[in-house]
Structure formats: C-alpha cells, structure tokens
Write an enzyme that holds these catalytic residues in place. Sequence first.
Site, PDB file in Angstrom:
ATOM      1  N   GLY A  36       0.827  -1.209   0.000  1.00  0.00           N
ATOM      2  CA  GLY A  36       0.000   0.000   0.000  1.00  0.00           C
ATOM      3  C   GLY A  36       0.859   1.255   0.000  1.00  0.00           C
ATOM      4  N   HIS A  37       1.891   1.259   0.861  1.00  0.00           N
ATOM      5  CA  HIS A  37       2.814   2.406   0.893  1.00  0.00           C
ATOM      6  C   HIS A  37       3.530   2.543  -0.456  1.00  0.00           C
ATOM      7  CE1 HIS A  37       2.941   1.200   5.352  1.00  0.00           C
ATOM      8  NE2 HIS A  37       2.337   2.353   5.335  1.00  0.00           N
ATOM      9  N   GLN A  61      -1.800   9.383  18.008  1.00  0.00           N
ATOM     10  CA  GLN A  61      -2.876   8.663  17.331  1.00  0.00           C
ATOM     11  C   GLN A  61      -3.339   7.432  18.094  1.00  0.00           C
ATOM     12  OE1 GLN A  61      -0.985   9.805  13.129  1.00  0.00           O
ATOM     13  NE2 GLN A  61      -2.143   7.906  13.062  1.00  0.00           N
ATOM     14  N   ARG A 187      -0.722  -4.991   9.782  1.00  0.00           N
ATOM     15  CA  ARG A 187      -1.084  -6.093  10.679  1.00  0.00           C
ATOM     16  C   ARG A 187      -1.350  -7.395   9.934  1.00  0.00           C
ATOM     17  NH1 ARG A 187      -3.189  -1.504  13.040  1.00  0.00           N
ATOM     18  NH2 ARG A 187      -2.132  -1.029  15.000  1.00  0.00           N
TER      19      ARG A 187
HETATM   20  P1  AMP Z   1       0.097   4.019   7.738  1.00  0.00           P
HETATM   21  O1  AMP Z   1       1.554   3.746   7.658  1.00  0.00           O
HETATM   22  O2  AMP Z   1      -0.746   2.839   8.065  1.00  0.00           O
HETATM   23  O3  AMP Z   1      -0.219   5.239   8.583  1.00  0.00           O
HETATM   24  O4  AMP Z   1      -0.336   4.415   6.266  1.00  0.00           O
HETATM   25  C1  AMP Z   1       0.325   5.431   5.556  1.00  0.00           C
HETATM   26  C2  AMP Z   1      -0.442   5.738   4.307  1.00  0.00           C
HETATM   27  O5  AMP Z   1      -0.540   4.557   3.499  1.00  0.00           O
HETATM   28  C3  AMP Z   1      -1.889   6.199   4.566  1.00  0.00           C
HETATM   29  O6  AMP Z   1      -2.213   7.254   3.664  1.00  0.00           O
HETATM   30  C4  AMP Z   1      -2.689   4.971   4.260  1.00  0.00           C
HETATM   31  O7  AMP Z   1      -4.006   5.261   3.808  1.00  0.00           O
HETATM   32  C5  AMP Z   1      -1.877   4.352   3.129  1.00  0.00           C
HETATM   33  N1  AMP Z   1      -2.174   2.933   2.997  1.00  0.00           N
HETATM   34  C6  AMP Z   1      -2.128   1.987   3.979  1.00  0.00           C
HETATM   35  N2  AMP Z   1      -2.524   0.781   3.472  1.00  0.00           N
HETATM   36  C7  AMP Z   1      -2.842   0.988   2.175  1.00  0.00           C
HETATM   37  C8  AMP Z   1      -3.307   0.145   1.112  1.00  0.00           C
HETATM   38  N3  AMP Z   1      -3.539  -1.154   1.293  1.00  0.00           N
HETATM   39  N4  AMP Z   1      -3.516   0.701  -0.089  1.00  0.00           N
HETATM   40  C9  AMP Z   1      -3.286   2.024  -0.297  1.00  0.00           C
HETATM   41  N5  AMP Z   1      -2.835   2.868   0.650  1.00  0.00           N
HETATM   42  C10 AMP Z   1      -2.616   2.362   1.869  1.00  0.00           C
END
Ligand code: AMP
Length: 281
Positions: A36-37, A61, A187
């Site tokens: 996703g990142h 958070q 996770r």
């Molecule tokens: P996090 O590290 O969980 O705070 O996520 C950082 C960024 O990555 C945020 O903008 C999330 O929405 C995005 N993100 C997390 N998982 C996904 C995913 N599966 N697909 C697209 N973006 C994601």
Amino acid sequence: MQKTETVVQLRDCLAPFHTAHKIVALVPTMGAIHGGHRALIAAARERADIVVVSIFVNPLQFGLNELPAAYPRDPEGDERACAEAGVDVVFTPSVAEIYPRGFSSYVTEEVVSRPLCGVARPAYFRGVTTVTTKLFNVVQPALAFYGQKDLQQAAVVRKLVADLAFAVEIVVVPTWREPDGLAAGVRNPLLTATQRQEARAIYGALEEAKAMVAKGVRSPDRVVAEATHILSQHRRVRVIYVAIVDQVTMEAARGEIIPGRSVLTIAVWIDEIRFIDNVLL
Ligand code: AMP
C-alpha cells in the site's frame, strides 16, 4: 536517497529543491512499508520531482488502551524499501523531535472526524491533524499522498487543508490489495492462517455491496444489512461499524445510495486485530 531525522536537517535538505521550484511530494507513513505504501510512493513519483517519505509512529494517534510500543516496526526494511522505490528523502524523526518537551499546540477538525473511527478512537484524528500540520509546515509539499483504505483520514486531511488554506493538493490513491482481496496493511503478517481466511469476509462484503448497487439497489439499509450478514457468518469477526457514507463529508447516507459518491465502509475486529476497509459504490 537522503536520510533525515530532525526538522532542521529536513528543511536544509529540501531548501535547494524549493528554491529551484521543484515539485515536492510528501507520503506520510508510520513505517513497516508494504504494498500500500509502495503504491503511494509510485503515484508520488509520477507527479513530483522530489518524493519525501516520513516514517513516524505518532503516539498522539493511539488511544489509552493502545500501545505505540506494540506497533510493528522495521527500520532496516523500511530504508531498503524506500531506496528501492526511488524515494528521494526519508524523514525518520524521534518522538521528542516532533513533540519536544512542553509541546502544547494541537489541531482538531471537528466534523468529518467525528463519526466512524472518531467514535471508537476519539483521540485518533486529533493526532493525525496535529502531526499532519507539523509535517506540512516543515516539508511545504505541493502534493501529499494518502490511501483510499483510510478513507476518513483522507477526508479529514482534505478538510484541514481547505479550512486552514494549506497550499497542498491531497491525492488519494486506490487501495492496494493482496491477491485474496485483503487490503495491504501492517497487521496482515500477524494473522494466523485461520484468521486470514476469516479476514477475506471483509472483501467479500465489499464486493457483494458493490454488486448489489450495480444491480440497481439504492437502499443503504439493505446493503448495510447484507454486508453485516456476510461478516457475521464468521466466528472471529466482530463488527465495529458497517456504514454507507458520503465520501467527502463522512455523513451517513440518508435515503438513496449515490453511485460514485457513496462509500460502504467497514471496521471489524478479527480476534484482537482491528481492520478497516471500504469501497466506492
Ligand atoms: P500508515 O503507515 O498505516 O499510517 O499508512 C500510511 C499511508 O498509506 C496512509 O495514507 C494509508 O491510507 C496508506 N495505505 C495503507 N494501506 C494501504 C493500502 N492497502 N492501499 C493504499 N494505501 C494504503
């Protein structure tokens, strides 16, 4: 790739790019970089000259019964992943760097952040808006990239930017999914095979909702009931919320689903692991 840990280092590193009017993009993350990142970084590279990735597990958070120390971390893996993905600057501040002793200024958004995740996690979005404000001030990005998976976060940040006139365009990138449909997340590797099997119900519920709307169903109650039914067939899945909301305001759909505007959004526990996901209807 340049590595920075302090606000001063990051500002110094970015100053020549701003002077040269380069397009700077920010991809804020909490690390443990996954698909996703990577999707966000790839989208940022397409539009920007310089891609900055921040990696910061934001203690603001976390709720009272959630421990930042328990959040998955992988600093070496993150550095490698960022370098491989073509990131220009990585920012890995300490908690004391972002919230120095005596820190007492917070930013809150008070409408879009209230429903859904704002109910179960009242402190969460205040943490997001406060750290986002600080990151935007330091990086001064022209573009900032967020994932559709965290739909409410993107909506809250959009509102923050509009209300406080930040000169940054918010770009939302489609959810990146693993082959079984589960949205990539920090996770996911913690799931046992059985839990993983149960987690597939989330995507199943989203797909069914989308199919119902494609067939002409417009009643939010009917679609929410069907999605909830699919989730409740799985013993380890406990629903936190299933809702159809406007993708911009996060207000619950009243009356009819509006295709292209209404979103089905889901939050569940799978045993002790929390998951959120959504689909545009
Ligand atoms: P996090 O590290 O969980 O705070 O996520 C950082 C960024 O990555 C945020 O903008 C999330 O929405 C995005 N993100 C997390 N998982 C996904 C995913 N599966 N697909 C697209 N973006 C994601």
